[in-house]
Design an enzyme around this catalytic site. Sequence first.
Site, short mmCIF file in Angstrom:
data_model
loop_
_atom_site.label_atom_id
_atom_site.label_comp_id
_atom_site.label_asym_id
_atom_site.label_seq_id
_atom_site.Cartn_x
_atom_site.Cartn_y
_atom_site.Cartn_z
N ASN A 9 1.13 -1.20 0.23
CA ASN A 9 0.54 0.04 -0.07
C ASN A 9 0.82 1.19 -0.03
O ASN A 9 1.49 2.02 0.84
CB ASN A 9 -0.78 -0.09 1.15
CG ASN A 9 -1.55 1.75 1.45
OD1 ASN A 9 -1.69 2.30 0.79
ND2 ASN A 9 -2.33 1.52 2.51
N TRP A 10 1.17 2.23 -1.00
CA TRP A 10 2.18 2.81 -1.31
C TRP A 10 1.60 4.47 -0.73
O TRP A 10 2.04 5.07 -0.37
CB TRP A 10 2.13 2.88 -2.70
CG TRP A 10 3.15 2.25 -3.66
CD1 TRP A 10 3.28 0.83 -2.30
CD2 TRP A 10 3.11 1.49 -4.85
NE1 TRP A 10 3.90 0.20 -3.63
CE2 TRP A 10 3.80 0.62 -4.74
CE3 TRP A 10 3.72 2.58 -6.23
CZ2 TRP A 10 4.97 0.31 -6.16
CZ3 TRP A 10 4.03 2.59 -7.12
CH2 TRP A 10 4.65 1.22 -6.97
N LYS A 11 -0.01 4.40 -0.53
CA LYS A 11 -0.39 5.45 0.10
C LYS A 11 -0.19 6.75 -0.72
O LYS A 11 -0.33 6.71 -1.95
CB LYS A 11 0.09 6.04 1.75
CG LYS A 11 -0.19 4.05 2.40
CD LYS A 11 0.46 5.08 4.35
CE LYS A 11 -0.17 2.82 4.67
NZ LYS A 11 -0.11 3.49 6.00
N HIS A 94 -9.95 0.94 5.01
CA HIS A 94 -7.71 1.76 5.85
C HIS A 94 -8.21 2.04 6.74
O HIS A 94 -9.14 3.20 6.86
CB HIS A 94 -7.36 1.62 4.71
CG HIS A 94 -6.09 1.96 5.21
ND1 HIS A 94 -5.53 3.46 6.27
CD2 HIS A 94 -5.01 0.85 5.27
CE1 HIS A 94 -4.61 2.64 6.10
NE2 HIS A 94 -4.40 1.58 5.82
N GLU A 96 -6.87 4.48 7.75
CA GLU A 96 -6.98 5.95 6.84
C GLU A 96 -7.72 6.91 6.95
O GLU A 96 -8.07 8.07 7.18
CB GLU A 96 -5.03 6.52 6.57
CG GLU A 96 -4.17 5.96 7.73
CD GLU A 96 -3.20 5.76 6.81
OE1 GLU A 96 -3.06 5.64 5.30
OE2 GLU A 96 -1.71 4.88 7.33
N GLU A 164 -5.78 -5.28 10.63
CA GLU A 164 -4.67 -4.06 10.59
C GLU A 164 -4.89 -2.78 12.26
O GLU A 164 -5.48 -1.83 11.50
CB GLU A 164 -4.57 -2.58 10.00
CG GLU A 164 -4.16 -3.58 8.45
CD GLU A 164 -3.24 -2.29 7.19
OE1 GLU A 164 -2.50 -2.56 7.00
OE2 GLU A 164 -4.10 -1.20 7.37
N GLY A 170 1.99 2.28 10.41
CA GLY A 170 3.33 3.73 10.44
C GLY A 170 4.19 3.81 12.06
O GLY A 170 4.27 4.77 11.90
N SER A 210 3.42 -2.49 10.22
CA SER A 210 4.69 -1.76 10.69
C SER A 210 5.15 -2.90 10.35
O SER A 210 6.37 -4.27 11.05
CB SER A 210 5.07 -0.84 11.98
OG SER A 210 4.40 -0.25 12.26
N GLY A 231 3.33 -1.56 4.29
CA GLY A 231 2.77 0.38 4.16
C GLY A 231 4.24 0.34 3.25
O GLY A 231 4.75 0.11 2.22
N GLY A 232 4.78 1.07 5.10
CA GLY A 232 6.28 2.27 4.71
C GLY A 232 7.37 1.27 4.01
O GLY A 232 8.13 1.30 2.80
P1 PGA Z 1 2.89 0.20 7.80
O1 PGA Z 1 1.14 0.28 7.03
O2 PGA Z 1 3.23 -0.97 7.24
O3 PGA Z 1 3.25 1.74 7.17
O4 PGA Z 1 2.16 0.20 9.05
C1 PGA Z 1 0.48 -0.54 7.00
C2 PGA Z 1 -0.77 0.04 5.92
O5 PGA Z 1 -1.28 0.81 6.22
O6 PGA Z 1 -1.22 -0.75 5.44
#
Ligand code: PGA
Length: 264
Positions: A9-11, A94, A96, A164, A170, A210, A231-232
Site C-alpha cells: 500500500n503505497w499510500k 483502510h 486512514e 491492521e 506506521g 509496521s 505500507g512503509g
Molecule cells: P505500515 O502501513 O506498514 O507503514 O505500518 C500498513 C498499512 O497502512 O497498510
Amino acid sequence: MRLPLIAGNWKMNTTVGEAVELVRQISKGLSGAYDVEVLVCPPFVSLAAVKEALRKTSIKLGAQNVHSEDKGAYTGEISPLMLAGLCEYVIVGHSERRQYFGDTDDIVNRKVGAALRAGLKPVMCVGESLEENEAGRTGEVVTRQVKAGLAGLDCSGSLVVAYEPVWAIGTGKAAHGKQVNDTARLIRETLAELYGQEVAADIRILYGGSVTADNIAEFMEQSEIDGALVGGASLKADQFTSIVRQTEEIFFPNNPPTKDLIPW
Ligand code: PGA
C-alpha cells in the site's frame, strides 16, 4: 490451500515516474518465479502507467480506495467502473480512510458492494484503535467491522480481509504474531458465520502494521495469517522483495529456489 498474498500500500507517495521506477525495481528483484501473489497499490494517477510497466510480470495491481457509486456528481472521486479493467484489487476501509475521511462501517459496506459488483476484489481493512486494544475490545471491534462491512454481500471467491491494528500502522510497533493469529482466527470464525466454513476457509486474511523484512517471518509462520499488507516497507524495493521471498520460503519450504512456471 490459500495462496499467500503480499500487498504493498503505497499510500500518498510516489509521482507517476517514481511509481514506474519502483515497480521496475520490484519486478527485477522478484525475477524467477514465486508462488506468492504479489500486489502493488499505487496512487490512482499512477495506475495506468504502472499497469503498463507490469505487463510482462505476474505482479497484480490494486487501487487504494473507491467510491460507492458508479457515476455522478461526486467531484474528485473515482468509481468502481473506472477501476474495473485497470486493476484487479481495491483496498477498502483502510483505517486512514476511516480516521481522516469519514469512512464509516456503512460506507465501507457500500464500497465493498460496489467493488464486487464491478468485478474488483476488495481488500477490506479492519482493526482496533489503541484505546480499544487497551480496553480489551479488539475482538468486539473487529467482529463488528467485519459483519458491518460485509452485511448483505456475497463475497465468495473475491474477498481479502486485512487485519491492521490502528496503533501498529506506521508506528514501527508491530503487533505480536500470536495475538494477530488469534484475531485472524476470530475473523475467520465471523466469516464462517456469514458464509459457512467452506467459504471462510478460502478467504485470505492479511496482517498489516509496521511489517518489515525483519519481522515478516513472525507473521507468516502463523496458521491463520495468509499474507501481509505492507505500507512503509513497500516503498523500498529491497525490503518488499525480501518480504515476498521470505513468505515464499515459509509457505513452500520444499520448492526449488527457481521455477519457470510464472514468467515475471
Ligand atoms: P505500515 O502501513 O506498514 O507503514 O505500518 C500498513 C498499512 O497502512 O497498510
